[in-house]
Design a protein around this motif. Sequence first.
Motif: not given
Length: 109
Positions: A8-33
């Motif tokens: 939801f809204f509250g988690q989305s911003m934290r998740v967005s920031d974490a994804l951007r910080d942790n995905s630099r240099g990766a060719r593929v990002i796997v999101l396990d939903m």
Amino acid sequence: LAFRGPLFFGQSMRVSDALRDNSRGARVIVLDMTGVPLVDATAISMLEDLAADCRKRGQSIVIAGLQSQPRTALQRSGLLTDAGVHVAPNHDEGLKKARWLVTGQSTGA
């Protein structure tokens, strides 16, 4: 990256920031939903923004384990038809798809 619980809204911003910080240099990002039973419009928007950012960086996204509501919501948004977004039925298949996207080779039996 694995998610658990409704996205939801509250988690989305934290998740967005974490994804951007942790995905630099990766060719593929796997999101396990697998653990996400529900997404709202903010979460969909965050995933669309992430897909756009990844496209600019030449990255792909694999979304694995979508439950019914998130799958329907992401299909309606058009995200699942984005050329840089791939879908896998579960985490293991998501990793296999990511490996194939990076190497062009399957993992075998």
